[in-house]
Scaffold this active site. Structure first.
Site, PDB file in Angstrom:
ATOM      1  N   ASN A  56       6.464   8.627   4.948  1.00 19.85           N
ATOM      2  CA  ASN A  56       7.602   7.812   5.413  1.00 19.85           C
ATOM      3  C   ASN A  56       8.921   8.410   4.944  1.00 19.85           C
ATOM      4  O   ASN A  56       9.900   8.447   5.689  1.00 19.85           O
ATOM      5  CB  ASN A  56       7.458   6.360   4.938  1.00 19.85           C
ATOM      6  CG  ASN A  56       6.501   5.565   5.802  1.00 19.85           C
ATOM      7  OD1 ASN A  56       6.866   5.118   6.884  1.00 19.85           O
ATOM      8  ND2 ASN A  56       5.271   5.420   5.341  1.00 19.85           N
TER       9      ASN A  56
ATOM     10  N   ASN B 131      11.660  -2.560   1.548  1.00 14.47           N
ATOM     11  CA  ASN B 131      10.277  -2.107   1.361  1.00 14.47           C
ATOM     12  C   ASN B 131       9.585  -2.068   2.715  1.00 14.47           C
ATOM     13  O   ASN B 131       9.945  -2.811   3.628  1.00 14.47           O
ATOM     14  CB  ASN B 131       9.531  -3.067   0.429  1.00 14.47           C
ATOM     15  CG  ASN B 131       8.113  -2.613   0.129  1.00 14.47           C
ATOM     16  OD1 ASN B 131       7.879  -1.410  -0.097  1.00 14.47           O
ATOM     17  ND2 ASN B 131       7.165  -3.524   0.130  1.00 14.47           N
TER      18      ASN B 131
ATOM     19  N   HIS C 128       5.635  -2.311   4.345  1.00 17.34           N
ATOM     20  CA  HIS C 128       4.261  -2.674   3.986  1.00 17.34           C
ATOM     21  C   HIS C 128       3.368  -2.536   5.217  1.00 17.34           C
ATOM     22  O   HIS C 128       3.737  -3.007   6.303  1.00 17.34           O
ATOM     23  CB  HIS C 128       4.202  -4.098   3.432  1.00 17.34           C
ATOM     24  CG  HIS C 128       2.840  -4.460   2.973  1.00 17.34           C
ATOM     25  ND1 HIS C 128       2.262  -3.892   1.856  1.00 17.34           N
ATOM     26  CD2 HIS C 128       1.896  -5.270   3.504  1.00 17.34           C
ATOM     27  CE1 HIS C 128       1.032  -4.361   1.719  1.00 17.34           C
ATOM     28  NE2 HIS C 128       0.788  -5.195   2.705  1.00 17.34           N
TER      29      HIS C 128
HETATM   30  C1  GAR Z   1       2.681   3.409   3.534  1.00 16.73           C
HETATM   31  O1  GAR Z   1       1.672   3.061   4.448  1.00 16.73           O
HETATM   32  C2  GAR Z   1       3.390   2.166   3.023  1.00 16.73           C
HETATM   33  O2  GAR Z   1       3.497   1.165   3.995  1.00 16.73           O
HETATM   34  C3  GAR Z   1       2.472   1.729   1.913  1.00 16.73           C
HETATM   35  O3  GAR Z   1       2.137   2.928   1.274  1.00 16.73           O
HETATM   36  C4  GAR Z   1       2.066   3.973   2.244  1.00 16.73           C
HETATM   37  C5  GAR Z   1       2.811   5.161   1.715  1.00 16.73           C
HETATM   38  O4  GAR Z   1       2.576   6.286   2.501  1.00 16.73           O
HETATM   39  N1  GAR Z   1       3.120   0.780   1.037  1.00 16.73           N
HETATM   40  C6  GAR Z   1       2.481  -0.248   0.468  1.00 16.73           C
HETATM   41  O5  GAR Z   1       1.283  -0.442   0.598  1.00 16.73           O
HETATM   42  C7  GAR Z   1       3.349  -1.170  -0.342  1.00 16.73           C
HETATM   43  N2  GAR Z   1       2.624  -2.341  -0.734  1.00 16.73           N
HETATM   44  P1  GAR Z   1       3.544   7.540   2.399  1.00 16.73           P
HETATM   45  O6  GAR Z   1       3.690   7.868   0.911  1.00 16.73           O
HETATM   46  O7  GAR Z   1       2.842   8.621   3.128  1.00 16.73           O
HETATM   47  O8  GAR Z   1       4.866   7.158   3.016  1.00 16.73           O
END
Ligand code: GAR
Length: 206
Positions: free
Chosen positions: A20, A113, A115
């Protein structure tokens, strides 16, 4: 988009791969997203997102929770890095720690944030697999302003993702991430354009 808007100075908090974050860095580099990523902070030294930041020429800082006596001291250190880098908004992108009031109070209504589920369902670190294992037919992605509760706070945007009969956890993850990579930049752009108004629990888009 473009030069008319003052760029939003953001600090991104990560714990892992940072896909992200990459989408945000790419949007900023291409000038399709009016954000200036001032610093990327990770609580994990091995988070690949730190490398992504370096490759984009952005300051990458590991703040190690284990080198502080308690969570409060750690959060104060995170706050100091954000302030040092002139951050206006804090963007959590796969940050798997509860953000302390030491940071939240310094950035009131200025922490976002993402999620990978439709909050308030399936908060926590395993939103995709928790929803999949539960057997829901619809899950999705939520972007919200953060508060002192993990995966809580006024919702900015949500998009549903249907779980197909033949979806596996892996195919569902891919569908969720695809939505994330659109929804987070879109929300950040609304924020940059000053179009998000918080009214109590609700966020109005003007
Ligand atoms: C993403 O899917 C985000 O939505 C999630 O962690 C992942 C990070 O991926 N966040 C949560 O679960 C927060 N509770 P990335 O490091 O590849 O962006």
């Amino acid at each position: 988009m473009g030069n008319a808007i003052r760029k939003l100075r953001i600090g991104v908090l990560i714990s892992g791969s940072g896909t992200n974050l990459q989408v945000i860095l790419d949007g900023a580099a291409k000038d399709v997203l009016d954000v200036d990523v001032r610093v990327v902070i990770s609580n994990k030294a091995e988070a690949f997102g730190l490398e992504r930041a370096r490759q984009a020429g952005v300051a990458a800082v590991h703040v190690d929770p284990t080198s502080f006596p308690d969570a409060s001291a750690y959060n104060i250190a995170v706050r100091e890095v954000l302030v040092e880098h002139g951050v206006d908004f804090v963007v959590m992108a796969g940050y798997m720690k509860l953000l302390g009031t030491e940071v939240l109070d310094a950035f009131p209504n200025r922490v976002l944030n993402i999620h990978p589920a439709l909050l308030p369902s399936f908060p926590g670190a395993h939103g995709i697999s928790d929803a999949f294992d539960y057997g829901v037919k619809v899950t999705g992605v939520t972007v919200h302003f953060a508060n002192a509760v993990f995966d809580e706070g006024p919702i900015i945007a949500q998009e549903p993702v249907h779980v197909a009969e033949d979806d596996t956890l892996e195919t569902l993850e891919a569908k969720i991430h695809e939505v994330e990579y659109r929804l987070y930049p879109a929300a950040l752009q609304l924020l940059a354009e000053g179009r998000l108004i918080i009214e109590g629990r609700k966020v109005r888009i003007r």
